[in-house]
Design a protein around this motif. Structure first.
Motif, mmCIF file in Angstrom:
data_model
loop_
_atom_site.group_PDB
_atom_site.id
_atom_site.type_symbol
_atom_site.label_atom_id
_atom_site.label_comp_id
_atom_site.label_asym_id
_atom_site.label_seq_id
_atom_site.Cartn_x
_atom_site.Cartn_y
_atom_site.Cartn_z
ATOM 1 N N ASP A 3 0.839 -1.196 0.000
ATOM 2 C CA ASP A 3 0.000 0.000 0.000
ATOM 3 C C ASP A 3 0.878 1.251 0.000
ATOM 4 N N ASN A 4 0.259 2.424 -0.067
ATOM 5 C CA ASN A 4 1.010 3.679 -0.166
ATOM 6 C C ASN A 4 1.924 3.920 1.023
ATOM 7 N N LYS A 5 1.456 3.578 2.224
ATOM 8 C CA LYS A 5 2.264 3.799 3.425
ATOM 9 C C LYS A 5 3.529 2.957 3.362
ATOM 10 N N GLN A 6 3.380 1.692 2.952
ATOM 11 C CA GLN A 6 4.556 0.822 2.862
ATOM 12 C C GLN A 6 5.512 1.321 1.781
ATOM 13 N N SER A 7 4.987 1.773 0.669
ATOM 14 C CA SER A 7 5.834 2.309 -0.401
ATOM 15 C C SER A 7 6.571 3.559 0.072
ATOM 16 N N PHE A 8 5.864 4.407 0.784
ATOM 17 C CA PHE A 8 6.473 5.625 1.319
ATOM 18 C C PHE A 8 7.593 5.279 2.293
ATOM 19 N N GLN A 9 7.343 4.335 3.197
ATOM 20 C CA GLN A 9 8.348 3.939 4.183
ATOM 21 C C GLN A 9 9.552 3.304 3.503
#
Length: 65
Positions: A3-9
């Motif tokens: 998801d976006n949060k994992q990609s951002f991290q």
């Protein structure tokens, strides 16, 4: 799929790793430059000492005249 949060991290972690490697690389470059300068200075001192020794030998043997 991430998801976006994992990609951002993951992007943040990659950025931090890249920054750390850049800092380490700069430190290595600085150390190498310092070592090169020290070696050059040591070589200059050895050269000066050798010239001095040759001059002493010339004076002692009378070849300096």
């Amino acid at each position: 799929m991430a998801d976006n949060k994992q990609s951002f991290q993951a992007g943040q972690a990659a950025g931090r790793a890249e920054e750390k490697s850049n800092v380490m690389l700069d430190n290595v470059k600085n150390a190498a430059t310092g070592a090169g300068t020290a070696a050059q200075q040591a070589g200059q001192k050895i050269s000066e000492a050798a010239v001095g020794a040759v001059n002493v030998v010339k004076e002692k043997t009378g070849m300096n005249k």
